[in-house]
Design a protein around this motif. Structure first.
Motif, PDB file in Angstrom:
ATOM      1  N   HIS A  65      30.655 -48.294 -22.325  1.00 58.07           N
ATOM      2  CA  HIS A  65      30.105 -49.481 -21.667  1.00 58.07           C
ATOM      3  C   HIS A  65      29.659 -49.202 -20.233  1.00 58.07           C
ATOM      4  N   LEU A  66      29.285 -47.959 -19.951  1.00 64.31           N
ATOM      5  CA  LEU A  66      28.730 -47.598 -18.655  1.00 64.31           C
ATOM      6  C   LEU A  66      27.208 -47.520 -18.782  1.00 64.31           C
ATOM      7  N   ASP A  67      26.634 -48.628 -19.230  1.00 66.41           N
ATOM      8  CA  ASP A  67      25.204 -48.671 -19.525  1.00 66.41           C
ATOM      9  C   ASP A  67      24.321 -48.357 -18.320  1.00 66.41           C
ATOM     10  N   TYR A  68      24.825 -48.621 -17.098  1.00 61.92           N
ATOM     11  CA  TYR A  68      24.016 -48.334 -15.912  1.00 61.92           C
ATOM     12  C   TYR A  68      23.675 -46.841 -15.818  1.00 61.92           C
ATOM     13  N   LEU A  69      24.475 -45.992 -16.467  1.00 62.32           N
ATOM     14  CA  LEU A  69      24.207 -44.557 -16.437  1.00 62.32           C
ATOM     15  C   LEU A  69      23.013 -44.158 -17.304  1.00 62.32           C
TER      16      LEU A  69
END
Length: 184
Positions: A65-69
């Motif tokens: 859930h670290l979609d910003y990456l």
């Protein structure tokens, strides 16, 4: 002289992917080398498998859930995809010193006015390129690090992240080190 990789070391790629999984807090994910070509693979308990370096790192980022990456908009996502492909198609296939030098020249020019490869914060592109370049930068002389100063600046910045670096050794960028500039 910088030593080029003579072949793609799939065991090292597997270890790198497991390190990236730990970075994302997904240490329970098991990556195996599947098939005759030893392609890195995640087998999802009875579901379809996830195969290949770029596909696996995107899967790990989304699963954590670290979609910003993986980019905040279509343009960022496309740029990150480009760097994932660059890693696999060019960096991992360096076979000679000339190949490595060409890659370093390209990356050095690209990073001339940038802190990160895409956008204004670390992305998946930075993560995979950091891991892919660690051995190459580690083999560079201080003179070569000065020649490729933008790559060196970026790399030194990236290695300050202990969660990213994990068990990789902290590389020195000072000619006369009083102390190694890595946080412990």
């Amino acid at each position: 002289m910088i030593l080029g990789k003579q072949y793609i070391n799939m065991s090292a790629i597997k270890e790198e992917l497991q390190s990236v999984a730990r970075y994302f807090g997904l240490s329970h994910i098991n990556i195996v080398l599947d098939g005759g070509n030893k392609v890195p693979t995640i087998q999802n308990s009875g579901k379809t498998s996830v195969r290949g370096h770029g596909t696996i790192v995107k899967y790990l980022a989304r699963t954590s859930h670290l979609d910003y990456l993986i980019g905040s908009d279509v343009a960022e996502r496309a740029a990150i995809e480009q760097w994932l492909e660059y890693r696999t198609c060019f960096l991992d296939r360096c076979a000679t010193d000339k190949d490595v030098t060409t890659i370093l020249k390209e990356l050095n020019m690209y990073l001339a006015d940038k802190v990160y490869f895409v956008g204004h914060h670390m992305t998946l592109a930075d993560i995979v390129l950091f891991h892919g370049l660690h051995c190459i930068v580690g083999d560079m002389t201080h003179q070569e690090k000065e020649i490729f100063m933008n790559v060196s600046r970026w790399f030194s910045n990236m290695q300050q992240n202990e969660n990213l670096r994990q068990d990789l050794r902290c590389l020195n960028f000072q000619k006369t080190p009083i102390y190694l500039n890595c946080h412990h």
